[in-house]
Design a protein around this motif. Structure first.
Motif, short mmCIF file in Angstrom:
data_model
loop_
_atom_site.label_atom_id
_atom_site.label_comp_id
_atom_site.label_asym_id
_atom_site.label_seq_id
_atom_site.Cartn_x
_atom_site.Cartn_y
_atom_site.Cartn_z
N LEU A 1 -21.78 -22.92 -10.39
CA LEU A 1 -21.61 -21.60 -9.79
C LEU A 1 -20.83 -20.71 -10.74
CD1 LEU A 1 -20.52 -22.38 -6.10
CD2 LEU A 1 -22.60 -21.17 -6.77
N MET A 2 -21.03 -19.42 -10.63
CA MET A 2 -20.23 -18.45 -11.39
C MET A 2 -20.27 -18.74 -12.89
SD MET A 2 -17.02 -17.92 -8.74
CE MET A 2 -16.66 -16.23 -9.28
N GLY A 3 -21.40 -19.26 -13.35
CA GLY A 3 -21.58 -19.51 -14.77
C GLY A 3 -20.87 -20.73 -15.30
N THR A 4 -20.40 -21.62 -14.43
CA THR A 4 -19.69 -22.80 -14.91
C THR A 4 -19.86 -23.96 -13.92
OG1 THR A 4 -17.56 -23.56 -15.82
CG2 THR A 4 -17.48 -22.32 -13.75
N SER A 5 -19.54 -25.16 -14.37
CA SER A 5 -19.54 -26.31 -13.48
C SER A 5 -18.22 -26.33 -12.72
CB SER A 5 -19.70 -27.61 -14.29
OG SER A 5 -19.63 -28.74 -13.43
N ILE A 6 -18.31 -26.30 -11.39
CA ILE A 6 -17.11 -26.26 -10.55
C ILE A 6 -16.97 -27.58 -9.82
CG2 ILE A 6 -16.01 -25.15 -8.56
CD1 ILE A 6 -17.30 -22.54 -9.40
N VAL B 1 -18.53 -15.22 -3.25
CA VAL B 1 -17.83 -14.42 -4.26
C VAL B 1 -18.79 -14.09 -5.41
CG1 VAL B 1 -15.96 -14.38 -5.95
CG2 VAL B 1 -15.56 -15.32 -3.66
N ASP B 2 -19.55 -15.08 -5.84
CA ASP B 2 -20.51 -14.86 -6.91
C ASP B 2 -21.55 -13.82 -6.49
OD1 ASP B 2 -21.60 -15.56 -9.54
OD2 ASP B 2 -23.26 -16.44 -8.42
#
Length: 350
Positions: A43-48, A74-75
């Motif tokens: 998510l949000m351009g990264t691995s969370i 949020v994204d």
């Protein structure tokens, strides 16, 4: 309105160092009395990563799903990579007049303006045009010319963003203004994700690269231990900080950069010079407020080790550690007085 509303990670092993963004987290191995559930999503351009402690498996999984759902929202609202996001709508239309915005967006923009005011504009969400110019948005490195920078200079100013909290609207003071929430949205996201676990009486942690939230305490441990990476050798640590529940936000010039003509340029852009800042090497902020921590890690980076550290006192419960290049080429470290008993420097390594 209060803020509270709603790059890569290399995991070594549970109970050992978890290298996350600019910091490394040591947490306890879950025991039978402190069972845990962990999940990763992109998510949000990264691995969370979200890990939940306590409760039963059903409660932990429900909390994790809610946490990821909150971050996905949020994204959806704040991504500048989505044409259908609320942020994209603002950027397209706010120069024409007031735009009604959601409560989360209003909250984040108000927090951004608060940090901008306290830092004399060192943090500024109107940096969108220079983020694009330098190639950080489309991952196509470009060294802006003096003429290109001069053309966007008039629109890079946090005072060009006008917020009407009563009417819940925002507008731009002039055409060409573009908001980029890359320096604050993830901090907001990890905080509301932590709230999803908190509502269920769970502990745990959320790791979104340079932003983490450490909730409660790790099973069987009295503190969280956060490692500060060596900016010159990111596979090693300058030291570790012991802390209770907190958000953690790290900005570092080694974490995200573009390379142009054989030279690296860090991603923390100074709104005043329109250039990548070199005033610090890394900044790690600890705060109960993840949104403010995220923004302040950028402001302190741009202001440098001395002024950057001083302004942290203006935010209750906030502390920080700043690594910087000394005149002799070594790495200097300054930190908030509250951290001096909690920071443990690593022994020199060959």
């Amino acid at each position: 309105m209060p803020v509270r509303s709603l790059i890569n990670s290399a995991t070594i092993s549970v109970g050992a160092w978890l290298l996350v963004g600019g910091a490394a987290l040591v947490h306890g191995q879950a025991s039978p009395q402190g069972a845990s559930t962990r999940e990763y999503r992109f998510l949000m351009g990264t691995s969370i990563e979200v890990e939940a402690y306590g409760g039963d498996d059903e409660a932990r999984r429900a909390g994790i799903n809610e946490a990821f759902g909150a971050m996905a929202e949020v994204d959806r609202l704040m991504s500048n990579y989505r044409d259908d996001s609320e942020l994209s709508l603002i950027n397209r239309t706010a120069a024409n007049g007031p735009v009604h915005v959601s409560a989360p967006m209003l909250s984040v923009l108000a927090a951004a303006q608060k940090v901008s005011g306290q830092s004399r504009g060192a943090f500024d969400v109107t940096v969108g045009p220079i983020v694009r110019l330098w190639g950080f948005h489309d991952k196509k490195p470009h060294l802006p010319t003096a003429a290109e920078l001069a053309a966007v200079r008039p629109v890079i100013d946090y005072r060009n963003l006008l917020i009407d909290s009563e009417r819940e609207t925002v507008r731009f003071a002039k055409p060409g203004v573009e908001i980029d929430l890359g320096g604050i949205a993830k901090g907001f996201a990890v905080e509301i994700a932590a709230n999803a676990l908190r509502r269920r009486g769970l502990g745990g942690f959320i790791d979104a690269g340079g932003n983490q939230y450490l909730l409660g305490l790790p099973p069987g441990k009295r503190v969280w231990t956060v490692g500060i990476k060596d900016p010159d050798r990111p596979d090693r640590l300058l030291g570790v900080v012991d802390t209770a529940e907190t958000s953690v936000s790290t900005s570092a010039d080694y974490a995200t950069f573009v390379e142009i003509g054989g030279r690296r340029y860090g991603h923390v852009l100074d709104p005043h010079t329109l250039q990548p800042s070199t005033a610090a090497l890394s900044v790690t902020i600890f705060s109960p407020d993840g949104t403010l921590a995220d923004a302040m890690s950028k402001a302190a980076f741009i202001l440098g080790p001395h002024e950057g550290l001083t302004i942290l006192d203006r935010f209750p419960g906030m502390t920080g550690l700043i690594a910087y290049r000394t005149t002799d080429g070594s790495i200097g470290v300054v930190m908030s007085p509250q951290l001096k008993g909690a920071f443990h420097r690593s022994p020199p390594q060959p």
